[in-house]
Motif scaffolding. Structure first.
Motif, short mmCIF file in Angstrom:
data_model
loop_
_atom_site.label_atom_id
_atom_site.label_comp_id
_atom_site.label_asym_id
_atom_site.label_seq_id
_atom_site.Cartn_x
_atom_site.Cartn_y
_atom_site.Cartn_z
N TYR A 1 -13.09 -3.58 11.55
CA TYR A 1 -11.75 -2.96 11.53
C TYR A 1 -11.03 -3.26 12.85
CZ TYR A 1 -8.07 0.59 11.14
OH TYR A 1 -6.85 1.22 11.08
N LEU B 1 1.02 -5.69 -6.29
CA LEU B 1 0.76 -6.65 -5.20
C LEU B 1 -0.57 -6.30 -4.54
CD1 LEU B 1 3.36 -7.81 -2.52
CD2 LEU B 1 0.95 -7.55 -2.02
N THR C 1 -1.06 -1.64 12.94
CA THR C 1 -2.27 -1.88 13.68
C THR C 1 -2.85 -0.54 14.07
OG1 THR C 1 -3.23 -3.10 15.53
CG2 THR C 1 -1.05 -2.17 15.89
N SER C 2 -3.73 -0.52 15.07
CA SER C 2 -4.40 0.73 15.43
C SER C 2 -4.67 0.76 16.92
CB SER C 2 -5.73 0.80 14.67
OG SER C 2 -6.55 1.80 15.23
N GLY D 1 -0.76 7.81 1.33
CA GLY D 1 -0.89 7.80 2.79
C GLY D 1 0.42 7.49 3.50
N GLY E 1 0.83 -1.21 0.00
CA GLY E 1 0.00 0.00 0.00
C GLY E 1 0.86 1.25 0.00
N ALA E 2 1.93 1.20 -0.82
CA ALA E 2 2.92 2.30 -0.80
C ALA E 2 2.51 3.47 -1.68
CB ALA E 2 4.28 1.77 -1.23
N ASN E 3 1.39 3.36 -2.35
CA ASN E 3 1.04 4.39 -3.33
C ASN E 3 0.45 5.66 -2.73
OD1 ASN E 3 -1.05 2.27 -2.99
ND2 ASN E 3 -2.33 3.72 -4.08
N THR F 1 -8.75 -8.54 4.01
CA THR F 1 -7.70 -7.59 3.61
C THR F 1 -6.70 -7.38 4.76
OG1 THR F 1 -9.26 -6.42 2.18
CG2 THR F 1 -7.23 -5.25 2.78
N GLY G 1 -4.18 -1.51 4.08
CA GLY G 1 -5.35 -1.86 4.90
C GLY G 1 -6.56 -1.06 4.48
N ILE G 2 -7.71 -1.51 4.95
CA ILE G 2 -8.96 -0.79 4.66
C ILE G 2 -9.74 -0.60 5.96
CG2 ILE G 2 -9.16 -1.57 2.27
CD1 ILE G 2 -11.22 -3.67 3.23
N ILE H 1 -8.04 6.91 5.30
CA ILE H 1 -8.57 6.10 6.40
C ILE H 1 -8.71 6.91 7.67
CG2 ILE H 1 -7.89 4.32 8.08
CD1 ILE H 1 -6.97 2.57 5.89
N GLY H 2 -7.83 7.84 7.89
CA GLY H 2 -7.72 8.55 9.17
C GLY H 2 -8.96 9.37 9.49
N GLN I 1 -3.36 8.81 14.98
CA GLN I 1 -4.42 9.30 14.08
C GLN I 1 -3.78 10.18 13.01
OE1 GLN I 1 -7.54 11.06 16.50
NE2 GLN I 1 -8.37 9.03 16.87
N GLY J 1 1.94 4.64 3.82
CA GLY J 1 2.81 3.75 3.05
C GLY J 1 3.74 4.51 2.12
N1 LIG Z 1 -4.68 7.00 9.17
C1 LIG Z 1 -4.87 6.60 10.44
O1 LIG Z 1 -5.31 7.41 11.30
C2 LIG Z 1 -4.53 5.21 10.85
C3 LIG Z 1 -4.69 4.87 12.20
C4 LIG Z 1 -4.36 3.57 12.61
C5 LIG Z 1 -3.89 2.65 11.69
N2 LIG Z 1 -3.76 3.01 10.39
C6 LIG Z 1 -3.28 1.99 9.45
O2 LIG Z 1 -2.24 2.50 8.65
C7 LIG Z 1 -2.20 1.78 7.41
C8 LIG Z 1 -2.11 2.75 6.26
O3 LIG Z 1 -3.32 3.47 6.18
P1 LIG Z 1 -3.41 4.99 5.70
O4 LIG Z 1 -3.89 5.78 6.86
O5 LIG Z 1 -2.17 5.40 5.01
O6 LIG Z 1 -4.65 4.88 4.69
P2 LIG Z 1 -4.82 5.08 3.12
O7 LIG Z 1 -4.27 6.39 2.69
O8 LIG Z 1 -6.24 4.79 2.87
O9 LIG Z 1 -3.90 3.95 2.48
C9 LIG Z 1 -4.29 2.60 2.48
C10 LIG Z 1 -3.40 1.88 1.50
O10 LIG Z 1 -3.73 0.49 1.54
C11 LIG Z 1 -3.85 0.06 0.20
N3 LIG Z 1 -4.68 -1.13 0.07
C12 LIG Z 1 -5.96 -1.33 0.47
N4 LIG Z 1 -6.35 -2.57 0.12
C13 LIG Z 1 -5.30 -3.16 -0.52
C14 LIG Z 1 -5.10 -4.43 -1.12
N5 LIG Z 1 -6.07 -5.36 -1.17
N6 LIG Z 1 -3.88 -4.70 -1.65
C15 LIG Z 1 -2.90 -3.78 -1.62
N7 LIG Z 1 -3.04 -2.55 -1.10
C16 LIG Z 1 -4.24 -2.25 -0.55
C17 LIG Z 1 -4.46 1.26 -0.53
O11 LIG Z 1 -4.35 1.09 -1.92
P3 LIG Z 1 -5.37 1.82 -2.97
O12 LIG Z 1 -4.83 3.20 -3.19
O13 LIG Z 1 -5.31 0.96 -4.19
O14 LIG Z 1 -6.73 1.86 -2.33
C18 LIG Z 1 -3.59 2.36 0.05
O15 LIG Z 1 -2.36 2.38 -0.60
C19 LIG Z 1 -3.48 0.91 7.40
O16 LIG Z 1 -3.14 -0.41 7.76
C20 LIG Z 1 -4.35 1.54 8.47
O17 LIG Z 1 -5.26 0.64 9.05
C21 LIG Z 1 -4.07 4.25 9.95
#
Ligand SMILES: NC(=O)c1ccc[n+]([C@@H]2O[C@H](COP(=O)([O-])OP(=O)(O)OC[C@H]3O[C@@H](n4cnc5c(N)ncnc54)[C@H](OP(=O)(O)O)[C@@H]3O)[C@@H](O)[C@H]2O)c1
Length: 234
Positions: A157, A60, A141-142, A15, A11-13, A113, A90-91, A194-195, A189, A17
């Motif tokens: 979640y 991937l 995790t969270s 957020g 999920g490096a594209n 997922t 993650g989602i 997702i946040g 947060q 990642g």
């Molecule tokens: N943001 C927060 O406040 C927060 C808090 C606690 C934990 N987290 C955790 O941090 C991690 C990163 O989340 P983020 O906040 O950066 O959210 P995000 O911007 O929504 O990024 C989520 C990433 O996961 C990818 N993804 C989702 N389903 C996938 C799949 N089946 N295969 C490969 N990639 C997939 C998305 O790809 P697409 O672009 O293709 O959708 C996107 O790159 C997650 O595990 C999330 O639960 C975040």
């Protein structure tokens, strides 16, 4: 074999990642930007290459075992090693769903997922890390999964992330003595899709707080849960 350490960020594209990929590459690691959209993986790698970083794309999808297997074969063929895995993808799609009247299809997708995606990626890299006697795995995790913070809202979640915590502890125990250290980390947060709307942290701040877990010394922690450098109670 690549002389530098090689790390995969799922999920490096976007957020957290994306920032993790950038910061990990800036430490001198060859970083593979993994994304479920191949074009997004390539665009991400090109953007970071433009900053002079050693970054390479791979397609991937963590819900698709064949996609994971193909990606790992490609990384090993290219670089001969996988030193770091950050299970970041993650989602979170059930914020307002009550656990008493769930949409089980959504719950199933979330667990498939977040939990099984993380598990699949771990099992795909563990044989390579075990053979090398070295590996650093970080599972995102969270705080929402912590025992003390379990309450209504986002049931699947929370369940998926609590299960990631459990998986992390079990794998750490199983892998003791192999040279693989595996930990869970909450980014807090963060201002991403997702946040929460009120999130105060930037993805760059969150990534900075996670980075140290990718470069632990041999006697570093394993099977633990962190926020920044602080250990959390599960
Ligand atoms: N943001 C927060 O406040 C927060 C808090 C606690 C934990 N987290 C955790 O941090 C991690 C990163 O989340 P983020 O906040 O950066 O959210 P995000 O911007 O929504 O990024 C989520 C990433 O996961 C990818 N993804 C989702 N389903 C996938 C799949 N089946 N295969 C490969 N990639 C997939 C998305 O790809 P697409 O672009 O293709 O959708 C996107 O790159 C997650 O595990 C999330 O639960 C975040």
């Amino acid at each position: 074999m690549n002389r530098r350490r090689v790390g995969i960020v799922t999920g490096a594209n976007r957020g957290i990642g994306y920032e993790l990929a950038r910061q990990l590459a800036a430490t001198g690691v060859t970083v593979v930007t993994a994304a479920r959209d191949a074009a997004a993986a390539t665009a991400t790698a090109e953007q970071l290459q433009g900053e002079g970083l050693d970054v390479h794309p791979v397609h991937l999808d963590i819900t698709d075992q064949a996609s994971i297997d193909t990606a790992i074969v490609a990384v090993i063929a290219c670089f001969g090693r996988i030193d770091v895995l950050v299970n970041n993808a993650g989602i979170a799609i059930d914020a307002r769903v009550p656990a008493a009247t769930p949409d089980l299809a959504t719950a199933h997708r979330t667990v498939d997922t977040n939990l099984f995606g993380t598990w699949r990626c771990c099992t795909a890299v563990i044989p390579h890390m075990t053979a090398a006697g070295y590996g650093r795995i970080v599972n995102l995790t969270s705080h929402m999964s912590l025992s003390a913070q379990l309450r209504a809202g986002s049931p699947s979640y929370r369940i998926s992330k609590a299960a990631i915590n459990t998986l992390t502890r079990i794998l750490a125990d199983e892998l003791a003595g192999t040279g693989i250290l595996i930990n869970a980390a909450s980014p807090g947060q963060v201002q991403t899709r997702i946040g929460p709307k009120a999130a105060s942290r930037t993805p760059a701040e969150a990534a900075k707080g996670l980075l140290w877990l990718t470069d632990l010394p041999a006697d570093g922690p394993t099977g633990r849960l962190f926020y920044e450098h602080d250990e959390l109670t599960w």
